[in-house]
Scaffold this motif. Structure first.
Motif, PDB file in Angstrom:
ATOM      1  N   THR A   1      57.982  90.931 -15.982  1.00 30.65           N
ATOM      2  CA  THR A   1      59.010  89.896 -16.116  1.00 30.65           C
ATOM      3  C   THR A   1      59.977  90.241 -17.239  1.00 30.65           C
ATOM      4  OG1 THR A   1      57.444  88.221 -15.351  1.00 30.65           O
ATOM      5  CG2 THR A   1      59.406  87.441 -16.496  1.00 30.65           C
ATOM      6  N   PHE A   2      59.425  90.663 -18.380  1.00 28.83           N
ATOM      7  CA  PHE A   2      60.264  91.055 -19.512  1.00 28.83           C
ATOM      8  C   PHE A   2      61.213  92.182 -19.114  1.00 28.83           C
ATOM      9  CE2 PHE A   2      57.793  89.643 -23.540  1.00 28.83           C
ATOM     10  CZ  PHE A   2      57.623  88.382 -22.986  1.00 28.83           C
ATOM     11  N   SER A   3      60.656  93.190 -18.447  1.00 31.54           N
ATOM     12  CA  SER A   3      61.446  94.354 -18.066  1.00 31.54           C
ATOM     13  C   SER A   3      62.602  93.967 -17.154  1.00 31.54           C
ATOM     14  CB  SER A   3      60.548  95.384 -17.371  1.00 31.54           C
ATOM     15  OG  SER A   3      61.283  96.520 -16.991  1.00 31.54           O
ATOM     16  N   GLU A   4      62.318  93.121 -16.169  1.00 33.67           N
ATOM     17  CA  GLU A   4      63.369  92.703 -15.240  1.00 33.67           C
ATOM     18  C   GLU A   4      64.445  91.886 -15.945  1.00 33.67           C
ATOM     19  OE1 GLU A   4      63.831  93.636 -12.121  1.00 33.67           O
ATOM     20  OE2 GLU A   4      62.098  94.949 -12.415  1.00 33.67           O
ATOM     21  N   GLN A   5      64.034  91.052 -16.881  1.00 37.07           N
ATOM     22  CA  GLN A   5      65.009  90.222 -17.592  1.00 37.07           C
ATOM     23  C   GLN A   5      65.895  91.048 -18.514  1.00 37.07           C
ATOM     24  OE1 GLN A   5      62.525  87.236 -19.413  1.00 37.07           O
ATOM     25  NE2 GLN A   5      62.535  85.945 -17.590  1.00 37.07           N
ATOM     26  N   VAL A   6      65.357  92.134 -19.031  1.00 31.96           N
ATOM     27  CA  VAL A   6      66.181  93.029 -19.842  1.00 31.96           C
ATOM     28  C   VAL A   6      67.173  93.770 -18.952  1.00 31.96           C
ATOM     29  CG1 VAL A   6      66.157  95.108 -21.271  1.00 31.96           C
ATOM     30  CG2 VAL A   6      64.489  93.303 -21.684  1.00 31.96           C
ATOM     31  N   LYS A   7      66.699  94.221 -17.790  1.00 28.90           N
ATOM     32  CA  LYS A   7      67.557  94.993 -16.892  1.00 28.90           C
ATOM     33  C   LYS A   7      68.708  94.163 -16.333  1.00 28.90           C
ATOM     34  CE  LYS A   7      63.921  98.148 -15.324  1.00 28.90           C
ATOM     35  NZ  LYS A   7      63.069  98.554 -14.180  1.00 28.90           N
ATOM     36  N   ASP A   8      68.413  92.907 -15.934  1.00 28.50           N
ATOM     37  CA  ASP A   8      69.482  92.111 -15.317  1.00 28.50           C
ATOM     38  C   ASP A   8      70.288  91.298 -16.331  1.00 28.50           C
ATOM     39  OD1 ASP A   8      67.941  89.870 -15.964  1.00 28.50           O
ATOM     40  OD2 ASP A   8      67.124  89.643 -13.949  1.00 28.50           O
ATOM     41  N   GLY A   9      69.897  91.385 -17.604  1.00 28.82           N
ATOM     42  CA  GLY A   9      70.675  90.720 -18.647  1.00 28.82           C
ATOM     43  C   GLY A   9      70.322  89.268 -18.882  1.00 28.82           C
ATOM     44  N   SER A  10      69.397  88.708 -18.095  1.00 29.82           N
ATOM     45  CA  SER A  10      69.055  87.294 -18.261  1.00 29.82           C
ATOM     46  C   SER A  10      68.329  87.023 -19.573  1.00 29.82           C
ATOM     47  CB  SER A  10      68.194  86.818 -17.089  1.00 29.82           C
ATOM     48  OG  SER A  10      66.987  87.552 -17.008  1.00 29.82           O
TER      49      SER A  10
ATOM     50  N   PHE B   1      47.797  88.089 -23.104  1.00 27.89           N
ATOM     51  CA  PHE B   1      49.222  87.782 -23.226  1.00 27.89           C
ATOM     52  C   PHE B   1      49.868  88.612 -24.331  1.00 27.89           C
ATOM     53  CE2 PHE B   1      52.456  85.444 -25.599  1.00 27.89           C
ATOM     54  CZ  PHE B   1      53.443  85.343 -24.634  1.00 27.89           C
ATOM     55  N   CYS B   2      49.155  88.777 -25.441  1.00 27.33           N
ATOM     56  CA  CYS B   2      49.695  89.575 -26.542  1.00 27.33           C
ATOM     57  C   CYS B   2      49.934  91.017 -26.104  1.00 27.33           C
ATOM     58  CB  CYS B   2      48.743  89.535 -27.737  1.00 27.33           C
ATOM     59  SG  CYS B   2      48.715  87.951 -28.610  1.00 27.33           S
ATOM     60  N   PHE B   3      48.993  91.573 -25.346  1.00 27.73           N
ATOM     61  CA  PHE B   3      49.180  92.939 -24.856  1.00 27.73           C
ATOM     62  C   PHE B   3      50.326  93.007 -23.852  1.00 27.73           C
ATOM     63  CE2 PHE B   3      44.904  93.932 -26.488  1.00 27.73           C
ATOM     64  CZ  PHE B   3      45.166  95.175 -27.043  1.00 27.73           C
ATOM     65  N   SER B   4      50.402  92.027 -22.957  1.00 29.38           N
ATOM     66  CA  SER B   4      51.499  92.004 -21.986  1.00 29.38           C
ATOM     67  C   SER B   4      52.840  91.865 -22.694  1.00 29.38           C
ATOM     68  CB  SER B   4      51.309  90.842 -21.001  1.00 29.38           C
ATOM     69  OG  SER B   4      50.216  91.068 -20.156  1.00 29.38           O
ATOM     70  N   ALA B   5      52.870  91.027 -23.730  1.00 30.48           N
ATOM     71  CA  ALA B   5      54.103  90.852 -24.495  1.00 30.48           C
ATOM     72  C   ALA B   5      54.476  92.148 -25.207  1.00 30.48           C
ATOM     73  CB  ALA B   5      53.932  89.722 -25.508  1.00 30.48           C
ATOM     74  N   LEU B   6      53.467  92.841 -25.735  1.00 30.36           N
ATOM     75  CA  LEU B   6      53.720  94.104 -26.427  1.00 30.36           C
ATOM     76  C   LEU B   6      54.314  95.132 -25.467  1.00 30.36           C
ATOM     77  CD1 LEU B   6      53.331  95.284 -29.260  1.00 30.36           C
ATOM     78  CD2 LEU B   6      51.089  96.117 -28.519  1.00 30.36           C
ATOM     79  N   ILE B   7      53.739  95.206 -24.266  1.00 26.94           N
ATOM     80  CA  ILE B   7      54.274  96.120 -23.250  1.00 26.94           C
ATOM     81  C   ILE B   7      55.665  95.666 -22.821  1.00 26.94           C
ATOM     82  CG2 ILE B   7      53.962  96.999 -20.901  1.00 26.94           C
ATOM     83  CD1 ILE B   7      50.917  96.665 -21.369  1.00 26.94           C
ATOM     84  N   GLY B   8      55.810  94.366 -22.626  1.00 24.46           N
ATOM     85  CA  GLY B   8      57.103  93.837 -22.214  1.00 24.46           C
ATOM     86  C   GLY B   8      58.185  94.061 -23.246  1.00 24.46           C
ATOM     87  N   LEU B   9      57.831  93.939 -24.518  1.00 26.86           N
ATOM     88  CA  LEU B   9      58.816  94.138 -25.581  1.00 26.86           C
ATOM     89  C   LEU B   9      59.311  95.577 -25.633  1.00 26.86           C
ATOM     90  CD1 LEU B   9      57.296  91.992 -28.474  1.00 26.86           C
ATOM     91  CD2 LEU B   9      59.373  91.518 -27.171  1.00 26.86           C
ATOM     92  N   SER B  10      58.493  96.502 -25.138  1.00 29.69           N
ATOM     93  CA  SER B  10      58.953  97.892 -25.108  1.00 29.69           C
ATOM     94  C   SER B  10      60.137  98.055 -24.164  1.00 29.69           C
ATOM     95  CB  SER B  10      57.811  98.826 -24.683  1.00 29.69           C
ATOM     96  OG  SER B  10      57.438  98.604 -23.329  1.00 29.69           O
TER      97      SER B  10
ATOM     98  N   ALA C   1      54.713 102.674 -16.760  1.00 26.83           N
ATOM     99  CA  ALA C   1      53.689 103.599 -17.253  1.00 26.83           C
ATOM    100  C   ALA C   1      52.758 102.903 -18.243  1.00 26.83           C
ATOM    101  CB  ALA C   1      54.347 104.806 -17.912  1.00 26.83           C
ATOM    102  N   PHE C   2      53.342 102.134 -19.166  1.00 30.24           N
ATOM    103  CA  PHE C   2      52.527 101.419 -20.148  1.00 30.24           C
ATOM    104  C   PHE C   2      51.640 100.382 -19.469  1.00 30.24           C
ATOM    105  CE2 PHE C   2      56.510 102.265 -22.723  1.00 30.24           C
ATOM    106  CZ  PHE C   2      56.003 103.426 -23.277  1.00 30.24           C
ATOM    107  N   ARG C   3      52.192  99.696 -18.480  1.00 25.52           N
ATOM    108  CA  ARG C   3      51.433  98.675 -17.762  1.00 25.52           C
ATOM    109  C   ARG C   3      50.272  99.307 -16.991  1.00 25.52           C
ATOM    110  NH1 ARG C   3      55.438  96.285 -16.000  1.00 25.52           N
ATOM    111  NH2 ARG C   3      55.699  97.189 -13.946  1.00 25.52           N
TER     112      ARG C   3
ATOM    113  N   ILE D   1      51.237  92.244 -34.586  1.00 29.01           N
ATOM    114  CA  ILE D   1      52.096  93.368 -34.184  1.00 29.01           C
ATOM    115  C   ILE D   1      53.202  92.887 -33.250  1.00 29.01           C
ATOM    116  CG2 ILE D   1      52.152  95.545 -32.908  1.00 29.01           C
ATOM    117  CD1 ILE D   1      49.286  96.047 -33.886  1.00 29.01           C
ATOM    118  N   VAL D   2      52.833  92.020 -32.306  1.00 28.03           N
ATOM    119  CA  VAL D   2      53.827  91.481 -31.367  1.00 28.03           C
ATOM    120  C   VAL D   2      54.930  90.743 -32.113  1.00 28.03           C
ATOM    121  CG1 VAL D   2      54.196  89.753 -29.561  1.00 28.03           C
ATOM    122  CG2 VAL D   2      52.281  91.328 -29.385  1.00 28.03           C
TER     123      VAL D   2
END
Length: 284
Positions: free
Chosen positions: A103-112, A178-187, A196-198, A267-268
């Protein structure tokens, strides 16, 4: 003079209390909205829960042969029934996880993401509240279907204590996941593509988290490695607590989960504060 100071302090305390209640109310509204949205599609929820039936059928055939080949009624202190109930809980937790990294990745890509960052709530907490609503229903559906199947296969589940202890541990495991997913998403704020991280994280959960095989069955050296990593306390901890609900185990599971929550959550938070300042959106 003292009465004025006391009144001022009381006023500040009330403002802070009101502010905290308002903040909690915002995320409660997000959680409730997601919960109601998921409830609007009960057949979809049930359909997703049916996957656990296939997994339990495969595990039952695999472990029935394994126990039969050893000629023992228990392996590493777990009977066949214990193993199946452990795997049911492990799969229920695994299948109910809400993966936010994509979700994070898609929101970064589409600008939302820029739109969400300007909202009057914390970007991380917003996604956690929404994900929790989805996970709660998915977990309930998986438990309902999985328990029915395993009960028919090996008999009744552990006692009420196991359900209570495991339920409490599952909440903390969701927080840690969630913390791990957020960490991956923040990348995604830096590299944008997080597949790859996921993939690596999912494999760590499957192999070292105790999803496919209880960690008790690992060689001693691999048990030591697994139990000193956070992945075991996302899956293995709650599932093992379910079939062995002792107070000593409960305390140990909670301690490990809280330690890793503090580490990974810290860390997150640090990375979140930094990457938001450096946010670069495609086309923006």
């Amino acid at each position: 003079m003292r009465s004025k100071e006391a009144g001022a302090l009381t006023g500040v305390g009330r403002v802070r209390e009101h502010s905290a209640a308002a903040v909690a109310g915002k995320y409660w509204a997000v959680f409730r909205t997601q919960l109601l949205n998921s409830l609007a599609y009960p057949l979809d929820l049930l359909g997703r829960s049916l996957l656990i039936v296939l997994f339990m059928w495969i595990f039952m055939n695999l472990w029935r042969v394994t126990y039969g080949a050893t000629g023992e009624s228990s392996i590493a202190g777990l009977t066949l029934a214990d193993t199946m109930w452990y795997l049911m809980m492990a799969e229920a937790v695994m299948l109910s996880k809400h993966d936010l990294s994509e979700t994070f990745s898609e929101q970064v890509k589409d600008g939302s993401v820029a739109y969400l960052l300007n909202k009057p709530f914390n970007f991380i907490l917003y996604h956690f509240a929404a994900g929790l609503g989805d996970s709660l229903l998915a977990f309930g559906g998986n438990l309902l279907v999985g328990s029915a199947v395993v009960w028919l296969m090996v008999g009744p589940p552990p006692g009420l204590t196991g359900w209570i202890f495991a339920g409490a541990a599952v909440v903390l495991s969701w927080l840690l996941d969630f913390c791990f997913s957020a960490l991956i998403g923040l990348s995604a704020f830096v590299v944008e593509e997080t597949n790859a991280f996921r993939w690596i994280y999912q494999k760590f959960l499957l192999l070292l988290g105790g999803v496919l095989i209880p960690i008790d069955f690992f060689p001693a050296w691999l048990q030591t490695i697994s139990l000193n990593l956070p992945f075991a306390w996302i899956i293995y901890g709650p599932a093992r607590l379910f079939v062995d609900p002792s107070l000593a185990r409960l305390g140990h599971v909670f301690l490990q989960q809280c330690i890793w929550l503090a580490v990974v959550g810290g860390i997150v938070w640090v990375i979140y504060r930094r990457v938001v300042a450096r946010l670069v959106i495609n086309g923006g």
